[in-house]
Design a protein around this motif. Structure first.
Motif, mmCIF file in Angstrom:
data_model
loop_
_atom_site.group_PDB
_atom_site.id
_atom_site.type_symbol
_atom_site.label_atom_id
_atom_site.label_comp_id
_atom_site.label_asym_id
_atom_site.label_seq_id
_atom_site.Cartn_x
_atom_site.Cartn_y
_atom_site.Cartn_z
ATOM 1 N N VAL A 85 0.862 -1.296 -0.006
ATOM 2 C CA VAL A 85 -0.052 -0.047 -0.100
ATOM 3 C C VAL A 85 0.757 1.368 0.035
ATOM 4 O O VAL A 85 0.320 2.303 0.398
ATOM 5 N N ASP A 86 2.118 1.082 -0.222
ATOM 6 C CA ASP A 86 3.009 2.245 -0.388
ATOM 7 C C ASP A 86 3.173 3.066 0.908
ATOM 8 O O ASP A 86 3.363 4.491 0.948
ATOM 9 N N CYS A 87 2.933 2.415 2.068
ATOM 10 C CA CYS A 87 3.057 3.135 3.447
ATOM 11 C C CYS A 87 4.506 3.766 3.641
ATOM 12 O O CYS A 87 4.632 4.593 4.652
ATOM 13 N N GLY A 88 5.584 2.968 3.234
ATOM 14 C CA GLY A 88 6.886 3.536 3.592
ATOM 15 C C GLY A 88 7.616 2.978 4.784
ATOM 16 O O GLY A 88 8.766 3.399 4.974
ATOM 17 N N LEU A 89 6.940 2.284 5.715
ATOM 18 C CA LEU A 89 7.378 1.565 6.989
ATOM 19 C C LEU A 89 8.759 0.833 6.512
ATOM 20 O O LEU A 89 9.825 1.283 7.159
ATOM 21 N N CYS A 90 8.827 0.153 5.398
ATOM 22 C CA CYS A 90 10.106 -0.651 4.921
ATOM 23 C C CYS A 90 11.356 0.498 4.745
ATOM 24 O O CYS A 90 12.507 -0.106 5.092
ATOM 25 N N THR A 91 10.955 1.703 4.399
ATOM 26 C CA THR A 91 12.013 2.318 4.004
ATOM 27 C C THR A 91 12.779 2.849 5.223
ATOM 28 O O THR A 91 14.152 2.958 5.094
ATOM 29 N N SER A 92 12.188 2.835 6.366
ATOM 30 C CA SER A 92 13.123 3.457 7.666
ATOM 31 C C SER A 92 13.989 2.412 8.234
ATOM 32 O O SER A 92 14.789 2.770 8.892
ATOM 33 N N VAL A 93 13.924 0.905 7.778
ATOM 34 C CA VAL A 93 14.941 -0.112 8.266
ATOM 35 C C VAL A 93 15.756 -0.334 7.104
ATOM 36 O O VAL A 93 16.720 -0.962 7.390
ATOM 37 N N CYS A 94 15.670 0.208 5.882
ATOM 38 C CA CYS A 94 16.273 -0.374 4.829
ATOM 39 C C CYS A 94 18.022 0.584 5.044
ATOM 40 O O CYS A 94 17.884 1.429 4.744
ATOM 41 N N PRO A 95 18.953 -0.615 5.234
ATOM 42 C CA PRO A 95 20.155 0.422 5.471
ATOM 43 C C PRO A 95 21.004 0.731 4.114
ATOM 44 O O PRO A 95 21.887 1.772 4.169
ATOM 45 N N SER A 96 20.621 0.368 3.116
ATOM 46 C CA SER A 96 21.148 0.425 1.733
ATOM 47 C C SER A 96 20.390 1.643 0.814
ATOM 48 O O SER A 96 20.735 2.341 -0.078
ATOM 49 N N GLY A 97 19.221 1.992 1.306
ATOM 50 C CA GLY A 97 18.472 2.825 0.520
ATOM 51 C C GLY A 97 17.744 2.234 -0.489
ATOM 52 O O GLY A 97 17.339 3.090 -1.461
ATOM 53 N N ALA A 98 17.852 1.103 -0.867
ATOM 54 C CA ALA A 98 17.174 0.027 -1.983
ATOM 55 C C ALA A 98 15.788 0.493 -1.822
ATOM 56 O O ALA A 98 15.104 0.382 -2.922
ATOM 57 N N LEU A 99 15.079 0.603 -0.772
ATOM 58 C CA LEU A 99 13.524 0.926 -0.616
ATOM 59 C C LEU A 99 13.545 2.402 -0.686
ATOM 60 O O LEU A 99 14.098 3.012 0.482
#
Length: 138
Positions: A85-99
């Protein structure tokens, strides 16, 4: 050549200088992608080993010989666009910026080239839209 491994440490092995020994004894560079190791407790470390193919094989044999369990399964992260749903929660834990959330549409973007396959994004997704698809290394 590069190999990505997940190394599982028993509690009695967490004090060993693994990356130092790999560099000095085998001329293998160890890039730590993710580690969760506590003193006197078992631990896990995801590493990317790089070096000569024969040295990599010898280093992996040595790691197993000192009682470490190696997971050689390779995989890639996949996003289920139907569940996301494109909430972006995963982007906060991605160490490489892939998300990352892209502007101006605020949609989740995934750059597979930057992905470390550290798997930190998987439990962060409340919609279970992120999965690890395993492939076996030859």
């Amino acid at each position: 050549m590069k190999h990505r491994l997940t190394i599982h440490f028993p509690s009695e092995a967490v004090h060993q200088p693994i990356t130092y020994r790999l560099a000095v004894d085998f001329d293998v560079a160890a890039k730590i992608l993710r580690a969760q190791i506590s003193p006197n407790r078992s631990g896990t470390m995801v590493v990317e080993l790089s070096g000569d193919i024969d040295e990599l094989a010898a280093a992996e044999h040595w790691l197993e010989g000192i009682g470490l369990e190696l997971d050689r399964a390779q995989g890639e992260i996949r996003i289920d666009r139907e569940r996301c749903v494109d909430c972006g929660l995963c982007t906060s834990v991605c160490p490489s910026g892939a998300l990352a959330i892209g502007l101006p549409d605020w949609r989740l973007g995934f750059d597979a080239q930057r992905c470390l396959v550290c798997e930190q994004c998987i439990p962060s997704c409340p919609f279970e839209a992120i999965n690890l698809v395993l492939t076996t290394r030859c």
